[in-house]
Design a protein around this motif. Structure first.
Motif, PDB file in Angstrom:
ATOM      1  N   VAL A   4       0.864  -1.174   0.000  1.00  0.00           N
ATOM      2  CA  VAL A   4       0.000   0.000   0.000  1.00  0.00           C
ATOM      3  C   VAL A   4       0.904   1.228   0.000  1.00  0.00           C
ATOM      4  CG1 VAL A   4      -1.712   1.302   1.320  1.00  0.00           C
ATOM      5  CG2 VAL A   4      -1.819  -1.204   1.258  1.00  0.00           C
ATOM      6  N   VAL A   5       0.610   2.177  -0.880  1.00  0.00           N
ATOM      7  CA  VAL A   5       1.359   3.432  -0.919  1.00  0.00           C
ATOM      8  C   VAL A   5       0.421   4.530  -0.418  1.00  0.00           C
ATOM      9  CG1 VAL A   5       2.624   5.086  -2.339  1.00  0.00           C
ATOM     10  CG2 VAL A   5       2.804   2.631  -2.825  1.00  0.00           C
ATOM     11  N   ASN A   6       0.815   5.175   0.651  1.00  0.00           N
ATOM     12  CA  ASN A   6       0.030   6.223   1.294  1.00  0.00           C
ATOM     13  C   ASN A   6       0.561   7.587   0.867  1.00  0.00           C
ATOM     14  OD1 ASN A   6      -1.242   8.015   2.985  1.00  0.00           O
ATOM     15  ND2 ASN A   6      -0.213   7.317   4.831  1.00  0.00           N
ATOM     16  N   CYS A   7      -0.150   8.214  -0.059  1.00  0.00           N
ATOM     17  CA  CYS A   7       0.190   9.566  -0.523  1.00  0.00           C
ATOM     18  C   CYS A   7      -0.987  10.497  -0.278  1.00  0.00           C
ATOM     19  CB  CYS A   7       0.520   9.545  -2.015  1.00  0.00           C
ATOM     20  SG  CYS A   7       1.928   8.542  -2.449  1.00  0.00           S
ATOM     21  N   ALA A   8      -1.653  10.320   0.850  1.00  0.00           N
ATOM     22  CA  ALA A   8      -2.914  11.015   1.113  1.00  0.00           C
ATOM     23  C   ALA A   8      -2.762  12.397   1.731  1.00  0.00           C
ATOM     24  CB  ALA A   8      -3.797  10.144   2.002  1.00  0.00           C
ATOM     25  N   GLY A   9      -1.566  12.909   1.824  1.00  0.00           N
ATOM     26  CA  GLY A   9      -1.389  14.276   2.297  1.00  0.00           C
ATOM     27  C   GLY A   9      -2.072  14.543   3.621  1.00  0.00           C
ATOM     28  N   LEU A  10      -2.979  15.521   3.636  1.00  0.00           N
ATOM     29  CA  LEU A  10      -3.656  15.908   4.875  1.00  0.00           C
ATOM     30  C   LEU A  10      -4.632  14.854   5.372  1.00  0.00           C
ATOM     31  CD1 LEU A  10      -4.199  19.710   4.276  1.00  0.00           C
ATOM     32  CD2 LEU A  10      -2.681  18.623   5.937  1.00  0.00           C
ATOM     33  N   GLY A  11      -4.909  13.827   4.582  1.00  0.00           N
ATOM     34  CA  GLY A  11      -5.709  12.709   5.065  1.00  0.00           C
ATOM     35  C   GLY A  11      -5.021  11.972   6.195  1.00  0.00           C
ATOM     36  N   ASN A  12      -3.746  12.267   6.413  1.00  0.00           N
ATOM     37  CA  ASN A  12      -2.974  11.670   7.494  1.00  0.00           C
ATOM     38  C   ASN A  12      -2.952  12.528   8.753  1.00  0.00           C
ATOM     39  OD1 ASN A  12      -1.814   9.302   6.089  1.00  0.00           O
ATOM     40  ND2 ASN A  12      -0.979  10.883   4.773  1.00  0.00           N
ATOM     41  N   ALA A  13      -3.447  13.742   8.662  1.00  0.00           N
ATOM     42  CA  ALA A  13      -3.409  14.659   9.808  1.00  0.00           C
ATOM     43  C   ALA A  13      -4.303  14.138  10.925  1.00  0.00           C
ATOM     44  CB  ALA A  13      -3.857  16.055   9.390  1.00  0.00           C
ATOM     45  N   ALA A  14      -3.879  14.353  12.144  1.00  0.00           N
ATOM     46  CA  ALA A  14      -4.635  13.880  13.303  1.00  0.00           C
ATOM     47  C   ALA A  14      -6.066  14.408  13.284  1.00  0.00           C
ATOM     48  CB  ALA A  14      -3.924  14.288  14.598  1.00  0.00           C
ATOM     49  N   GLN A  16      -7.930  14.919  10.756  1.00  0.00           N
ATOM     50  CA  GLN A  16      -8.713  14.224   9.735  1.00  0.00           C
ATOM     51  C   GLN A  16      -8.907  12.757  10.103  1.00  0.00           C
ATOM     52  OE1 GLN A  16     -10.046  15.915   6.980  1.00  0.00           O
ATOM     53  NE2 GLN A  16      -9.361  17.594   8.253  1.00  0.00           N
ATOM     54  N   GLY A  17      -7.846  12.103  10.573  1.00  0.00           N
ATOM     55  CA  GLY A  17      -7.912  10.749  11.092  1.00  0.00           C
ATOM     56  C   GLY A  17      -8.369   9.674  10.132  1.00  0.00           C
ATOM     57  N   ARG A  18      -8.277   9.913   8.846  1.00  0.00           N
ATOM     58  CA  ARG A  18      -8.768   8.913   7.901  1.00  0.00           C
ATOM     59  C   ARG A  18      -7.764   7.803   7.654  1.00  0.00           C
ATOM     60  NH1 ARG A  18     -10.710  13.742   5.342  1.00  0.00           N
ATOM     61  NH2 ARG A  18      -9.005  13.663   3.893  1.00  0.00           N
ATOM     62  N   LEU A  19      -6.504   8.091   7.727  1.00  0.00           N
ATOM     63  CA  LEU A  19      -5.480   7.075   7.477  1.00  0.00           C
ATOM     64  C   LEU A  19      -4.607   6.982   8.721  1.00  0.00           C
ATOM     65  CD1 LEU A  19      -4.699   8.039   3.803  1.00  0.00           C
ATOM     66  CD2 LEU A  19      -5.934   6.039   4.585  1.00  0.00           C
ATOM     67  N   VAL A 135       4.071   2.008   2.293  1.00  0.00           N
ATOM     68  CA  VAL A 135       5.101   2.994   1.966  1.00  0.00           C
ATOM     69  C   VAL A 135       4.430   4.354   2.082  1.00  0.00           C
ATOM     70  CG1 VAL A 135       6.628   3.902   0.183  1.00  0.00           C
ATOM     71  CG2 VAL A 135       6.357   1.423   0.442  1.00  0.00           C
ATOM     72  N   HIS A 136       4.988   5.226   2.912  1.00  0.00           N
ATOM     73  CA  HIS A 136       4.425   6.566   3.139  1.00  0.00           C
ATOM     74  C   HIS A 136       5.178   7.599   2.308  1.00  0.00           C
ATOM     75  CE1 HIS A 136       2.050   5.133   6.534  1.00  0.00           C
ATOM     76  NE2 HIS A 136       3.126   4.459   6.920  1.00  0.00           N
ATOM     77  N   CYS A 137       4.417   8.493   1.688  1.00  0.00           N
ATOM     78  CA  CYS A 137       5.003   9.594   0.927  1.00  0.00           C
ATOM     79  C   CYS A 137       4.040  10.777   0.995  1.00  0.00           C
ATOM     80  CB  CYS A 137       5.236   9.168  -0.528  1.00  0.00           C
ATOM     81  SG  CYS A 137       5.977  10.470  -1.538  1.00  0.00           S
ATOM     82  N   TYR A 138       4.244  11.646   1.989  1.00  0.00           N
ATOM     83  CA  TYR A 138       3.364  12.804   2.159  1.00  0.00           C
ATOM     84  C   TYR A 138       4.052  13.857   3.006  1.00  0.00           C
ATOM     85  CZ  TYR A 138       2.316  10.664   6.712  1.00  0.00           C
ATOM     86  OH  TYR A 138       2.417  10.119   7.967  1.00  0.00           O
ATOM     87  N   GLY A 139       3.458  15.049   3.019  1.00  0.00           N
ATOM     88  CA  GLY A 139       3.969  16.132   3.853  1.00  0.00           C
ATOM     89  C   GLY A 139       4.972  17.026   3.151  1.00  0.00           C
ATOM     90  N   HIS A 140       4.840  17.186   1.844  1.00  0.00           N
ATOM     91  CA  HIS A 140       5.797  17.975   1.061  1.00  0.00           C
ATOM     92  C   HIS A 140       5.558  19.479   1.130  1.00  0.00           C
ATOM     93  CE1 HIS A 140       5.768  13.935  -0.684  1.00  0.00           C
ATOM     94  NE2 HIS A 140       7.018  14.170  -1.027  1.00  0.00           N
ATOM     95  N   GLY A 141       4.475  19.898   1.775  1.00  0.00           N
ATOM     96  CA  GLY A 141       4.177  21.328   1.846  1.00  0.00           C
ATOM     97  C   GLY A 141       3.969  21.897   0.461  1.00  0.00           C
ATOM     98  N   SER A 148       7.984  15.774  -6.862  1.00  0.00           N
ATOM     99  CA  SER A 148       7.210  14.595  -7.257  1.00  0.00           C
ATOM    100  C   SER A 148       8.006  13.546  -8.026  1.00  0.00           C
ATOM    101  CB  SER A 148       5.975  15.015  -8.061  1.00  0.00           C
ATOM    102  OG  SER A 148       6.346  15.653  -9.266  1.00  0.00           O
ATOM    103  N   TRP A 149       8.843  13.945  -8.965  1.00  0.00           N
ATOM    104  CA  TRP A 149       9.576  12.950  -9.757  1.00  0.00           C
ATOM    105  C   TRP A 149      10.555  12.168  -8.891  1.00  0.00           C
ATOM    106  CZ3 TRP A 149       7.959  11.724 -14.433  1.00  0.00           C
ATOM    107  CH2 TRP A 149       7.180  12.647 -15.125  1.00  0.00           C
ATOM    108  N   GLY A 150      11.333  12.856  -8.096  1.00  0.00           N
ATOM    109  CA  GLY A 150      12.303  12.173  -7.246  1.00  0.00           C
ATOM    110  C   GLY A 150      11.628  11.311  -6.193  1.00  0.00           C
ATOM    111  N   CYS A 151      10.553  11.819  -5.591  1.00  0.00           N
ATOM    112  CA  CYS A 151       9.841  11.036  -4.576  1.00  0.00           C
ATOM    113  C   CYS A 151       9.189   9.809  -5.194  1.00  0.00           C
ATOM    114  CB  CYS A 151       8.811  11.895  -3.860  1.00  0.00           C
ATOM    115  SG  CYS A 151       9.552  13.048  -2.685  1.00  0.00           S
ATOM    116  N   ALA A 152       8.633   9.949  -6.392  1.00  0.00           N
ATOM    117  CA  ALA A 152       8.022   8.799  -7.063  1.00  0.00           C
ATOM    118  C   ALA A 152       9.059   7.713  -7.314  1.00  0.00           C
ATOM    119  CB  ALA A 152       7.363   9.232  -8.370  1.00  0.00           C
TER     120      ALA A 152
END
Length: 179
Positions: A4-14, A16-19, A135-141, A148-152
């Protein structure tokens, strides 16, 4: 899927609590003005004496004038006073000839996913409840597009590594997360 790749951005914020409930995540509100600016043919960027950063970016048929960086602000509603300040700053930055014929056609505001300590780009210590690594990938501001290219590329490497390392189903959750 094996990972699972988690790129949900603010969906990870406390809040929001979705992920994940990552307390390091926070919103960064940004607002820009969209304009027709037929004389804008180059990108202009400036840090103004008032502490405001200012930019004018041609985008084909229109231009983007900006912008704001408001940490911790969840409101996505465009603010007329902020728009007026953006326009005043852009007018102060650009030569008069560039602003000739410029016409405001809209306002945009939205949230960027910030994260104290920087972007989270790693294999999580926990699985998704079904034994699949995350795999988590979020919080890039405000640097999401820039990074995006390097993180991908790094996400692909981490996902391959995660699949090669078996994980046991998580014991921290009693039920698998809804999809």
């Amino acid at each position: 899927a094996d990972v699972v790749v988690n790129c949900a951005g603010l969906g990870n914020a406390a809040e929001q609590g979705r992920l994940e409930t990552d307390t390091a995540c926070y919103p960064i509100r940004g607002q820009v003005v969209r304009a027709l600016a037929p004389n804008l043919h180059a990108v202009y960027l400036a840090e103004l004496a008032n502490g405001f950063s200012c930019y004018a970016i041609p985008r084909g048929d229109f231009a983007i004038f900006g912008g704001t960086h408001e940490e911790g602000e969840w409101d996505e509603t465009p603010d007329e006073q902020v728009a007026a300040k953006i326009l005043a700053n852009v007018r102060a930055m650009l030569p008069e000839s560039v602003m000739e014929g410029a016409e405001v056609v809209g306002h945009w505001s939205g949230l960027r996913p910030g994260r104290r300590g920087g972007c989270r780009l790693e294999i999580g210590q926990d699985s998704d409840g079904l034994g699949r690594p995350i795999v988590h990938c979020y919080g890039h501001g405000g640097a999401g597009v820039t990074c995006s290219w390097g993180c991908a590329d790094e996400v692909v490497v981490l996902a391959q590594k995660a699949v090669a390392t078996p994980m046991l189903p998580s014991t921290s959750r009693s039920e698998p997360r809804a999809h």
